[in-house]
Design an enzyme around this catalytic site. Structure first.
Site: not given
Length: 260
Positions: A66, A112, A115, A135
């Site tokens: 992200a 992300g 994910e 993360e």
């Protein structure tokens, strides 16, 4: 539709969506998530699209996480809304998409990015792919479904290790873990993924959509996946695809599914 951060191409009923932020290694920001949502929403009702392939431009990254610069100063309330909005608009939307979604993972798929790849129905990776959920090294946890989908794919113990260590696995390790389905040479990734999409499209897309729904039901709290399977199985008998499929089988010919 025109986008700033993604590219689209439809060929032979395959929609390829490429995240195109090369200077940011295709990192996901809010605008990109919104554009991806719009692209998938449009593909849902586009009869020309039968299979979706999602990938990143270039050879370095599928999605390298992200865009941290967007949320570095967020409050707890804002962080919660960020995760909730992202899951609704993109990650859960992709996971429950009624048409097959294949992630072609080229290079880094981190945070992300992984994910998003895990939200796809299955994954094909290039030999140079590296995957992880780093993360906790930022003082946060995966917020786009990572803590839920990674254990489903690789098991609780391996998911705990990968998340706690913030480590990465290469394509061969990911294959061994069951995180991805196939590893191919980078230059053959597109060709291999498209061939897989064409193999899927030989079958009833109506039945495939029902199978996606039934498989996903097994992972929903409070939902009996067996009941969903029974209902979808029964519903299949009312489709034109069922009539064509059974007729073709009984008459020893190739089925030509109408998709109804």
């Amino acid at each position: 539709m025109s986008y700033q951060n993604i590219l689209e191409e439809i060929e032979d009923n395959i929609l390829t969506i490429s995240i195109d932020r090369p200077k940011k290694l295709n990192a996901l920001n809010r605008e990109t998530i919104q554009e991806l949502h719009e692209a998938f929403k449009e593909a849902r009702t586009n009869d020309e699209v039968k299979v979706v392939i999602i990938t990143g431009t270039g050879e370095k990254a599928f999605v390298a996480g992200a865009d941290i610069s967007e949320f570095a100063d967020y409050s707890p309330k804002e962080g919660k809304k960020l995760a909730a909005d992202g899951q609704e608009k993109l990650f859960n939307y992709v996971a429950n998409f009624p048409k097959p979604v294949i992630a072609a993972v080229n290079g880094f798929a981190l945070g992300g990015g992984l994910e998003l790849a895990m939200a796809a129905h299955f994954r094909i990776a290039s030999e140079n792919a590296k995957m992880g959920l780093p993360e906790v090294s930022l003082g946060v946890i995966p917020g786009y479904g990572g803590t839920q989908r990674l254990p489903q794919l690789v098991g609780k113990g391996r998911a705990m290790e990968l998340i706690m260590t913030a480590g990465m696995v290469d394509a061969n390790q990911a294959l061994q873990y069951g995180l991805i389905n196939h590893v191919v040479e980078l230059e053959k990734l597109t060709e291999f993924t498209e061939a897989m999409a064409k193999k899927i499209m030989k079958n009833s897309m109506i039945a495939i959509g029902a199978a996606i729904k039934a498989i996903n039901a097994n992972y929903e709290d409070g939902v009996n996946g067996f009941d969903t399977e029974i209902n979808e199985f029964g519903r299949s008998f009312g489709t034109d695809d069922f009539k064509e499929g059974t007729s073709a089988f009984l008459n020893k010919r190739k089925a030509n599914f109408p998709g109804k």
